[in-house]
Structures are given as C-alpha cells and as structure tokens.
Design an enzyme around this catalytic site. Structure first.
Site, PDB file in Angstrom:
ATOM      1  N   SER A 151       0.796  -1.236   0.000  1.00 37.98           N
ATOM      2  CA  SER A 151       0.000   0.000   0.000  1.00 37.98           C
ATOM      3  C   SER A 151       0.826   1.284   0.000  1.00 37.98           C
ATOM      4  CB  SER A 151      -0.935   0.020   1.206  1.00 37.98           C
ATOM      5  OG  SER A 151      -2.004  -0.855   0.988  1.00 37.98           O
ATOM      6  N   LYS A 183       0.372   3.469  -2.895  1.00 36.14           N
ATOM      7  CA  LYS A 183      -0.810   4.338  -3.055  1.00 36.14           C
ATOM      8  C   LYS A 183      -0.448   5.824  -3.030  1.00 36.14           C
ATOM      9  CE  LYS A 183      -3.943   0.829  -1.264  1.00 36.14           C
ATOM     10  NZ  LYS A 183      -4.521   0.211  -0.066  1.00 36.14           N
ATOM     11  N   TYR A 222      -3.823  -2.095 -10.245  1.00 37.42           N
ATOM     12  CA  TYR A 222      -3.732  -2.002  -8.780  1.00 37.42           C
ATOM     13  C   TYR A 222      -2.893  -3.148  -8.192  1.00 37.42           C
ATOM     14  CZ  TYR A 222      -5.049  -2.217  -3.879  1.00 37.42           C
ATOM     15  OH  TYR A 222      -4.992  -2.294  -2.512  1.00 37.42           O
ATOM     16  N   TYR A 280      -4.583   3.687   8.009  1.00 36.37           N
ATOM     17  CA  TYR A 280      -5.933   3.135   8.135  1.00 36.37           C
ATOM     18  C   TYR A 280      -6.544   3.483   9.490  1.00 36.37           C
ATOM     19  CZ  TYR A 280      -3.721   0.916   4.273  1.00 36.37           C
ATOM     20  OH  TYR A 280      -3.009   0.717   3.132  1.00 36.37           O
ATOM     21  N   VAL A 338       1.297  -3.780   3.921  1.00 34.13           N
ATOM     22  CA  VAL A 338       1.261  -5.074   4.617  1.00 34.13           C
ATOM     23  C   VAL A 338       2.508  -5.928   4.371  1.00 34.13           C
ATOM     24  CG1 VAL A 338      -1.251  -5.264   4.862  1.00 34.13           C
ATOM     25  CG2 VAL A 338      -0.142  -6.156   2.805  1.00 34.13           C
TER      26      VAL A 338
HETATM   27  O1  DON Z   1      -5.138  -4.715  -1.592  1.00 31.64           O
HETATM   28  C1  DON Z   1      -4.739  -5.561  -0.811  1.00 31.64           C
HETATM   29  O2  DON Z   1      -5.499  -6.256  -0.155  1.00 31.64           O
HETATM   30  C2  DON Z   1      -3.281  -5.779  -0.557  1.00 31.64           C
HETATM   31  N1  DON Z   1      -2.464  -5.555  -1.668  1.00 31.64           N
HETATM   32  C3  DON Z   1      -2.847  -5.005   0.676  1.00 31.64           C
HETATM   33  C4  DON Z   1      -2.433  -3.616   0.503  1.00 31.64           C
HETATM   34  C5  DON Z   1      -1.873  -3.043   1.773  1.00 31.64           C
HETATM   35  O3  DON Z   1      -0.680  -2.987   1.976  1.00 31.64           O
HETATM   36  C6  DON Z   1      -2.841  -2.578   2.800  1.00 31.64           C
HETATM   37  N2  DON Z   1      -2.192  -2.178   3.956  1.00 31.64           N
HETATM   38  N3  DON Z   1      -1.532  -1.873   4.733  1.00 31.64           N
END
Ligand code: DON
Length: 304
Positions: free
Chosen positions: A64, A67, A189, A240, A258
């Site tokens: 993430s 993003k 994405y 978050y 993550v």
């Molecule tokens: O979209 C997803 O579920 C994963 N690629 C998680 C992205 C992410 O890192 C969310 N959080 N920290």
C-alpha cells in the site's frame, strides 16, 4: 548536533531483541514466507547525508505504500478535479472495509484505502499511454534506480485472493465511479502493490514529499500545494484505522504497507523508512511503528 547513526543503531539493536515482532501477512504465499526477523532502517537527510542500519538493502513488497505514488501521479495530472471522485477524510476503518463506500454512494473516504486507491488506479489507466510501464518508469525515475520491477508472482497471488478488491471495484462501477473495466483497473492495482523496493530506494523516492515536489534529480513532479495536501492525507489516513495512533506516537506523515514497510518524512528535513515484516493487529509493521516513535522522541524531530 544529533547523533543520527548512534540513535538508529540503538533503536535497531533494542528492537531486534524484542520477542514480539508481530505476524507476517498470510493471505498470499509471497508475503507469508518472508523472514520475520528482517529489520532495516534508512534515513535520508534533505541535505544529502544518509544513514542506515540492518536489512536496508533487501527488497520487500511495498504494497500500500504504492498508493501515495499513484496519488501523486493522478493529482499532478488531474489537479483538483481529482477530489470529485475521492474524499480526504480518515475512514477509521480497515483498509479493505466496504460498507462506508456503499453508504457514501461510491465516493471513497480517501485515496489511501483500497477503494480510493482503485479510483486512483482507474484515473491512471485512463490517463497514461502504457499505464503499468509508465507508472513503473515514474517510480524508477524518482528513485533514480532502474532495477525496480513488478513482482509478477505477487501480482498474480493478489488477483487470486483479491475478492474484496473485486467487490470494491464492482461497487465503484455500480456508482459510476470507475470508467475502465474492473479487470483492467485491478490488474494495474495488483501490480502497483507488487513493486519491490528496499528501505534505501523508498527513502530516495520519498524525497519529493519532503522537498515540495522536487525529486533528488531536481525535477519538479508536483506543486508545493499538492505536496502539502498529500502529506496531510498521509498524516490523517496513511495508517488506516491506526492513523490517529501513528500521529500520536510518531507525529510524521507516512504510509504503511502489509509487506511490513513504512515510509515517513518531515518536510524540509528528512525521509525515513523502516522494514520489519511482522505486523500488529491493525496491519501495520509492529517494530516499524516502535522504531519511528523512538526516532522522533530521541531526536525531537516531528511535525509537532
Ligand atoms: O489490496 C490488498 O489487499 C493488498 N495488496 C494489501 C495492501 C496493503 O498494503 C494494505 N495495507 N496496509
């Protein structure tokens, strides 16, 4: 005079000994097999000095954290029209939460939760000639490193397990907030999430957020006003439903993923990145958050 190398070494040594390092993400095999003992920190001061400790040169899945780079790109292309399609309020919910999206008629709370990032991905799929290649080139450019790549196996696993992301994209589509086919947008994405970078590369890429939109190669990518707004979104929404806690403990704009990475910055002063793949209950790197709390406390450097 702040003893940056001494402070980083002390933080790293102390936290490395901690028994509870959190739990690595398990939803895909590429993340579940990462060694929980990996731990790196890299600090870039804006004047060019840099210091690092531990596994700062091991590539990891930025997830993430990507993003904020897609947001920067989309904002620099669309300007304030962007905010017709995505809001700038903290969600107070996990990153893949969906009910607010339906209640709020398909306008995601902010660009750093999944639904918001999917709208941003849709914008880039519309606006870029070769979306995946152009975006990767942008990342390589702001990092000044040609070796950065998508991890195809991670992107494939994201697609195979991405049921909530499909749900979010379909919900967005039903509210006319997705212009391209769901499959095309999610392909972009899933690839942005799969990018692998080291702490050092990420700290270099983040330079422009600490330097009013100008990257380390002295190229202007964004206006100072847009960078101000992106940093504000990072501070309020970058973690978050733990964004309040991160602001409270650390006091810097930042973004987590993550894969266990965190990138943070103090405007005009530094960028700092941590990587420790064990996550806390909210999905943020456990040691990374502690390391950054100790760093801003010991140096006295934060936005507050
Ligand atoms: O979209 C997803 O579920 C994963 N690629 C998680 C992205 C992410 O890192 C969310 N959080 N920290």
């Amino acid at each position: 005079m702040i003893d940056y190398p001494g402070i980083l070494k002390e933080i790293h040594t102390n936290l490395k000994q901690q028994n509870n390092k959190g739990k690595v993400a398990t939803y895909i095999k590429e993340l579940s097999t990462v060694d929980v003992d990996k731990f790196g920190i890299h600090l870039n001061l804006i004047d060019g000095q840099n210091y690092s400790v531990g596994d700062y040169e091991t590539p990891f899945s930025i997830q993430s954290i990507s993003k904020v780079f897609t947001l920067l790109k989309a904002f620099s292309i669309l300007g304030n029209d962007l905010w017709k399609r995505v809001d700038v309020e903290p969600s107070g919910n996990p990153f893949n939460h969906l009910s607010l999206l339906e209640l709020e008629n398909g306008i995601p709370r902010n660009p750093l939760i999944n639904s918001g990032a999917i709208v941003i991905a849709d914008i880039l799929v519309s606006q870029l000639d070769n979306p995946k290649q152009d975006f990767l080139n942008f990342i390589k450019h702001i990092t000044n490193d040609d070796s950065i790549h998508y991890d195809e196996s991670t992107a494939r696993s994201e697609r195979e397990t991405g049921f909530k992301n499909y749900a979010a994209a379909n919900l967005l589509k039903s509210f006319n907030n997705l212009n391209n086919p769901v499959e095309d947008v999610l392909d972009f994405y899933f690839h942005q999430c799969s990018i692998k970078m080291t702490c050092k590369q990420l700290a270099n890429a983040f330079h422009l957020f600490a330097n009013h939109g100008i990257c380390q190669q002295n190229i202007v990518h964004s206006t100072p006003s847009q960078i101000k707004r992106i940093n504000a979104i990072m501070l309020t929404c970058g973690f978050y439903d733990e964004a309040g806690e991160f602001a409270f403990e650390v006091g810097l704009p930042g973004k987590s993923g993550v894969g266990g990475g965190i990138a943070a910055l103090l405007p005009n002063k530094f960028t700092i990145t941590t990587w420790s793949p064990g996550l806390n209950k909210k999905g943020n790197s456990l040691l990374g958050m502690q390391a950054l709390e100790q760093f801003t406390t010991k140096t006295g450097l934060s936005v507050f």
